[in-house]
Design a protein around this motif. Sequence first.
Motif, PDB file in Angstrom:
ATOM      1  N   PRO A  31       0.969  -1.062  -0.059  1.00 20.30           N
ATOM      2  CA  PRO A  31       0.010  -0.023   0.041  1.00 20.30           C
ATOM      3  C   PRO A  31       0.802   1.067   0.075  1.00 20.30           C
ATOM      4  CG  PRO A  31      -0.384  -1.280   1.846  1.00 20.30           C
ATOM      5  CD  PRO A  31       0.735  -2.020   1.276  1.00 20.30           C
ATOM      6  N   PRO A  32       0.472   2.530  -0.452  1.00 15.51           N
ATOM      7  CA  PRO A  32       1.057   3.630  -0.566  1.00 15.51           C
ATOM      8  C   PRO A  32       1.163   4.068   1.038  1.00 15.51           C
ATOM      9  CG  PRO A  32      -1.292   4.059  -1.159  1.00 15.51           C
ATOM     10  CD  PRO A  32      -1.055   2.399  -1.060  1.00 15.51           C
ATOM     11  N   PRO A  33       2.251   4.880   1.132  1.00 13.05           N
ATOM     12  CA  PRO A  33       2.478   5.557   2.659  1.00 13.05           C
ATOM     13  C   PRO A  33       1.334   6.270   3.307  1.00 13.05           C
ATOM     14  CG  PRO A  33       4.012   6.523   0.847  1.00 13.05           C
ATOM     15  CD  PRO A  33       3.243   5.564   0.108  1.00 13.05           C
ATOM     16  N   GLN A  34       1.280   5.959   4.407  1.00 14.45           N
ATOM     17  CA  GLN A  34      -0.001   6.748   5.199  1.00 14.45           C
ATOM     18  C   GLN A  34      -0.183   8.182   5.006  1.00 14.45           C
ATOM     19  OE1 GLN A  34       0.598   6.388   9.527  1.00 14.45           O
ATOM     20  NE2 GLN A  34      -1.351   6.313   9.825  1.00 14.45           N
ATOM     21  N   GLY A  35      -1.286   8.392   4.616  1.00 13.47           N
ATOM     22  CA  GLY A  35      -1.835   9.940   4.392  1.00 13.47           C
ATOM     23  C   GLY A  35      -1.886  10.065   2.693  1.00 13.47           C
ATOM     24  N   PHE A  36      -1.709   9.082   2.036  1.00 14.32           N
ATOM     25  CA  PHE A  36      -1.956   9.007   0.490  1.00 14.32           C
ATOM     26  C   PHE A  36      -3.211   7.820   0.022  1.00 14.32           C
ATOM     27  CE2 PHE A  36       2.054  10.849   1.339  1.00 14.32           C
ATOM     28  CZ  PHE A  36       1.938  12.076   0.479  1.00 14.32           C
ATOM     29  N   GLU A  44       4.085  11.809  -6.674  1.00 11.62           N
ATOM     30  CA  GLU A  44       3.556  13.287  -7.172  1.00 11.62           C
ATOM     31  C   GLU A  44       4.114  14.174  -6.064  1.00 11.62           C
ATOM     32  OE1 GLU A  44       2.471  16.527  -9.720  1.00 11.62           O
ATOM     33  OE2 GLU A  44       2.486  14.326 -10.086  1.00 11.62           O
ATOM     34  N   ALA A  45       3.539  13.777  -5.108  1.00 11.86           N
ATOM     35  CA  ALA A  45       3.967  14.598  -3.821  1.00 11.86           C
ATOM     36  C   ALA A  45       5.315  14.728  -3.314  1.00 11.86           C
ATOM     37  CB  ALA A  45       3.014  14.243  -2.441  1.00 11.86           C
ATOM     38  N   PHE A  46       6.122  13.661  -3.619  1.00 14.57           N
ATOM     39  CA  PHE A  46       7.480  13.547  -3.416  1.00 14.57           C
ATOM     40  C   PHE A  46       8.548  13.973  -4.497  1.00 14.57           C
ATOM     41  CE2 PHE A  46       6.395   9.144  -0.942  1.00 14.57           C
ATOM     42  CZ  PHE A  46       5.985   9.949   0.168  1.00 14.57           C
ATOM     43  N   PRO A  50       6.943  11.568 -13.681  1.00 17.74           N
ATOM     44  CA  PRO A  50       6.193  10.694 -14.177  1.00 17.74           C
ATOM     45  C   PRO A  50       6.939   9.321 -14.923  1.00 17.74           C
ATOM     46  CG  PRO A  50       5.247  12.628 -14.733  1.00 17.74           C
ATOM     47  CD  PRO A  50       6.496  13.042 -14.337  1.00 17.74           C
ATOM     48  N   GLN A  51       8.144   9.745 -15.599  1.00 21.65           N
ATOM     49  CA  GLN A  51       8.984   8.743 -16.185  1.00 21.65           C
ATOM     50  C   GLN A  51       9.509   7.792 -15.146  1.00 21.65           C
ATOM     51  OE1 GLN A  51       9.410  12.013 -16.485  1.00 21.65           O
ATOM     52  NE2 GLN A  51      11.707  12.355 -16.410  1.00 21.65           N
ATOM     53  N   GLU A  52       9.718   8.039 -13.954  1.00 20.54           N
ATOM     54  CA  GLU A  52      10.389   7.245 -12.789  1.00 20.54           C
ATOM     55  C   GLU A  52       9.471   6.670 -11.991  1.00 20.54           C
ATOM     56  OE1 GLU A  52      13.555   6.478 -12.775  1.00 20.54           O
ATOM     57  OE2 GLU A  52      13.717   7.674 -14.652  1.00 20.54           O
ATOM     58  N   ARG A  53       8.129   6.584 -12.268  1.00 20.98           N
ATOM     59  CA  ARG A  53       7.263   6.348 -11.546  1.00 20.98           C
ATOM     60  C   ARG A  53       7.109   4.740 -11.379  1.00 20.98           C
ATOM     61  NH1 ARG A  53       2.800  11.194 -11.189  1.00 20.98           N
ATOM     62  NH2 ARG A  53       4.667  12.691 -10.740  1.00 20.98           N
ATOM     63  N   ASN A  54       7.438   4.074 -12.485  1.00 22.62           N
ATOM     64  CA  ASN A  54       7.509   2.722 -12.510  1.00 22.62           C
ATOM     65  C   ASN A  54       8.922   2.234 -12.351  1.00 22.62           C
ATOM     66  OD1 ASN A  54       6.651   0.059 -12.765  1.00 22.62           O
ATOM     67  ND2 ASN A  54       6.590   0.120 -15.045  1.00 22.62           N
ATOM     68  N   ALA A  55       9.885   2.900 -11.373  1.00 22.29           N
ATOM     69  CA  ALA A  55      11.014   2.299 -11.074  1.00 22.29           C
ATOM     70  C   ALA A  55      11.393   1.041 -10.069  1.00 22.29           C
ATOM     71  CB  ALA A  55      12.065   3.449 -10.826  1.00 22.29           C
ATOM     72  N   ARG A  56      10.097   0.849  -9.425  1.00 22.25           N
ATOM     73  CA  ARG A  56      10.047   0.029  -8.302  1.00 22.25           C
ATOM     74  C   ARG A  56       8.782  -0.251  -7.785  1.00 22.25           C
ATOM     75  NH1 ARG A  56      13.182   4.312  -7.071  1.00 22.25           N
ATOM     76  NH2 ARG A  56      15.065   3.181  -7.151  1.00 22.25           N
ATOM     77  N   SER A  57       8.564  -1.338  -7.245  1.00 22.49           N
ATOM     78  CA  SER A  57       7.157  -1.739  -6.586  1.00 22.49           C
ATOM     79  C   SER A  57       7.666  -2.992  -5.755  1.00 22.49           C
ATOM     80  CB  SER A  57       6.363  -2.492  -7.654  1.00 22.49           C
ATOM     81  OG  SER A  57       5.222  -2.772  -7.345  1.00 22.49           O
ATOM     82  N   ALA A  58       6.727  -2.914  -5.070  1.00 25.08           N
ATOM     83  CA  ALA A  58       6.727  -4.401  -3.942  1.00 25.08           C
ATOM     84  C   ALA A  58       5.393  -4.938  -3.494  1.00 25.08           C
ATOM     85  CB  ALA A  58       7.466  -3.798  -2.767  1.00 25.08           C
TER      86      ALA A  58
END
Length: 146
Positions: A31-36, A44-46, A50-58
Motif C-alpha cells: 500500500p502507499p504511505p500513510q496519508g496517501f 507526485e507529492a514526493f 512521471p517517467q520514474e514512477r515505475n522504477a520500483r514496486s513491492a
Amino acid sequence: MTADIQITFDCTDPDRLARFWAAVLGYQLQPPPQGFDSWDAALEAFGVPPQERNARSAILPLEGSGPRIFFQRVPESKAVKNRVHLDVRAAPGAEGDARMTALEAEATRVQALGAVRLYRVEPDPATMETGFITMGDPEGNEFCLD
C-alpha cells in the motif's frame, strides 16, 4: 539472530511483474504511505517525475508471514538462466498422478496470468524425483511449480 529477508527481482517493468507475482503467490501490492490514497499521489507529492514512477514496486503477503518481494527497474534485460529461483509449492504432500494433475492445474492458472511453460519433469522413484513443472514469468525469470 533471525534474518528478515526480502527477495529482489531486477526487471524492466516493475509494476507488471509485481502484479503478476502478487496474483501467483496470493500477495498484495504494497500500500502507499500513510496519508496517501494511491502511489501516484504519493510519488507526485514526493516530486518523482512521471517517467520514474515505475522504477520500483513491492508486494507483501496478504496474511501471515512471508518475505517482502521487491521489483526494481534495471536497464538491461534478462540474458541467462537464473542461478536462484522461486519454487511455488502448488502440490505439497501430493504424489504421483495426483501431484502432476495439481501442478498442471496451477500451470494453467499462471499461464493465464502471463507465465510461459518451459518444461515438465516426471516423477521417477528410481531417482527420488517427485516431479515439477518449470515456468517463466512475463520477463523470462524461471520458477518451478513444485
